[in-house]
Design an enzyme around this catalytic site. Structure first.
Site, PDB file in Angstrom:
ATOM      1  N   THR A 155      -3.659   6.376   1.874  1.00  0.00           N
ATOM      2  CA  THR A 155      -3.855   7.877   2.420  1.00  0.00           C
ATOM      3  C   THR A 155      -4.796   8.853   1.092  1.00  0.00           C
ATOM      4  OG1 THR A 155      -1.845   7.718   3.447  1.00  0.00           O
ATOM      5  CG2 THR A 155      -2.628   9.626   3.645  1.00  0.00           C
TER       6      THR A 155
ATOM      7  N   ARG B 124       1.600  10.216   0.547  1.00  0.00           N
ATOM      8  CA  ARG B 124       1.975  11.082   1.569  1.00  0.00           C
ATOM      9  C   ARG B 124       3.398  11.927   0.997  1.00  0.00           C
ATOM     10  NH1 ARG B 124       1.393   7.545   7.002  1.00  0.00           N
ATOM     11  NH2 ARG B 124      -0.547   6.675   6.544  1.00  0.00           N
TER      12      ARG B 124
ATOM     13  N   LYS C 295     -11.031  -0.265   6.502  1.00  0.00           N
ATOM     14  CA  LYS C 295      -9.982  -0.208   7.403  1.00  0.00           C
ATOM     15  C   LYS C 295     -10.244   0.630   8.644  1.00  0.00           C
ATOM     16  CE  LYS C 295      -5.856   2.536   7.228  1.00  0.00           C
ATOM     17  NZ  LYS C 295      -4.436   2.880   6.555  1.00  0.00           N
TER      18      LYS C 295
ATOM     19  N   GLU D 165       0.672  -1.397  -0.029  1.00  0.00           N
ATOM     20  CA  GLU D 165       0.029  -0.003   0.016  1.00  0.00           C
ATOM     21  C   GLU D 165       0.930   1.096  -0.023  1.00  0.00           C
ATOM     22  OE1 GLU D 165      -2.892   0.337   3.245  1.00  0.00           O
ATOM     23  OE2 GLU D 165      -2.541   2.344   3.170  1.00  0.00           O
TER      24      GLU D 165
HETATM   25  C1  3PG Z   1      -1.440   3.999   7.794  1.00  0.00           C
HETATM   26  O1  3PG Z   1      -1.855   4.927   7.286  1.00  0.00           O
HETATM   27  O2  3PG Z   1      -2.212   3.184   7.440  1.00  0.00           O
HETATM   28  C2  3PG Z   1      -0.745   4.214   9.245  1.00  0.00           C
HETATM   29  O3  3PG Z   1       0.010   5.215   9.070  1.00  0.00           O
HETATM   30  C3  3PG Z   1      -0.052   2.901   9.467  1.00  0.00           C
HETATM   31  O4  3PG Z   1       0.124   2.744  10.916  1.00  0.00           O
HETATM   32  P1  3PG Z   1       1.473   2.290  11.463  1.00  0.00           P
HETATM   33  O5  3PG Z   1       2.370   3.179  11.180  1.00  0.00           O
HETATM   34  O6  3PG Z   1       1.008   2.437  13.059  1.00  0.00           O
HETATM   35  O7  3PG Z   1       1.537   0.774  11.216  1.00  0.00           O
END
Ligand code: 3PG
Length: 207
Positions: A68, A45, A128, A41
């Site tokens: 994102t 960002r 999610k 994924e």
């Molecule tokens: C996301 O966008 O899914 C999260 O930033 C992932 O979360 P984590 O870095 O705590 O695993």
């Protein structure tokens, strides 16, 4: 279940990737494949996201999705680049509708009963669960599963080796998302052998 969702369910883990440089996309795809987790994924960002998705899609070793994703325009950018699924931190009807129009799986965020109901109304039955740990964790998913028996969750946010098992044990959990096996600094440093080893360790925890 769609073919894409089946592939995510089979993988059990969705590595959440932040790529600063699209040149790292192919070596990262190699590390994920070598580690036994042919999924990524790639989050919107960084400015490199769309180009990185395009590289991974061309490479073909991993099932690549976009993360994102906040706007319908980003859905288009992601799908044009080759993303096969689109993940959002929250629920946006506009994003979900654009995903349906473009024929890709949408995985919007939902952590409350109201958000889950909104997702269901939009035709979504896998969401999610983000941010998982600060939204009640596995206990919250279990509680939501009582009224929403048909809903499946991809908990993400604050999950790592220490608490992965409590999420994977839930029947309502399709897969778990996380970034711990693909650290941004290791990728930026080009340490793909180390990334492959961390990916393999994460996969071992799912077995
Ligand atoms: C996301 O966008 O899914 C999260 O930033 C992932 O979360 P984590 O870095 O705590 O695993």
């Amino acid at each position: 279940m769609s073919e894409t969702l089946e592939a995510l369910a089979a993988a059990r883990l969705v590595p959440v990737v932040v790529l600063d440089d699209a040149a790292h996309a192919r070596p990262l795809a190699g590390a994920l494949a070598e580690g036994g987790l042919p999924v990524a994924e790639v989050t919107f960002r960084t400015a490199a996201a769309a180009a990185a998705i395009a590289e991974m899609a061309k490479d073909g070793r991993v099932l690549v999705g976009a993360g994102t994703v906040l706007t319908p325009a980003q859905v288009d950018e992601a799908v044009d680049a080759g993303a096969r699924y689109v993940v959002s931190p929250g629920f946006s009807r506009a994003v979900v509708e654009r995903c349906a129009a473009r024929g890709v799986l949408a995985l919007p965020g939902a952590v409350t009963a109201t958000e889950v109901q909104a997702a269901l109304e939009a035709g979504i039955s896998t969401v999610k669960f983000f941010p998982a740990e600060t939204s009640g964790g596995a206990a919250a998913i279990k509680a939501l599963s009582a009224p929403f028996g048909g809903v499946r969750f991809v908990p993400t946010g604050g999950i790592g080796p220490a608490n992965l098992a409590e999420y994977l044990a839930l029947p309502a959990v399709t897969a778990v998302g996380g970034s711990w096996m693909v650290p941004r600094d290791l990728i930026a440093a080009g340490r793909f052998d180390d990334v492959a080893a961390m990916v393999a360790d994460a996969v071992a925890l799912t077995r």
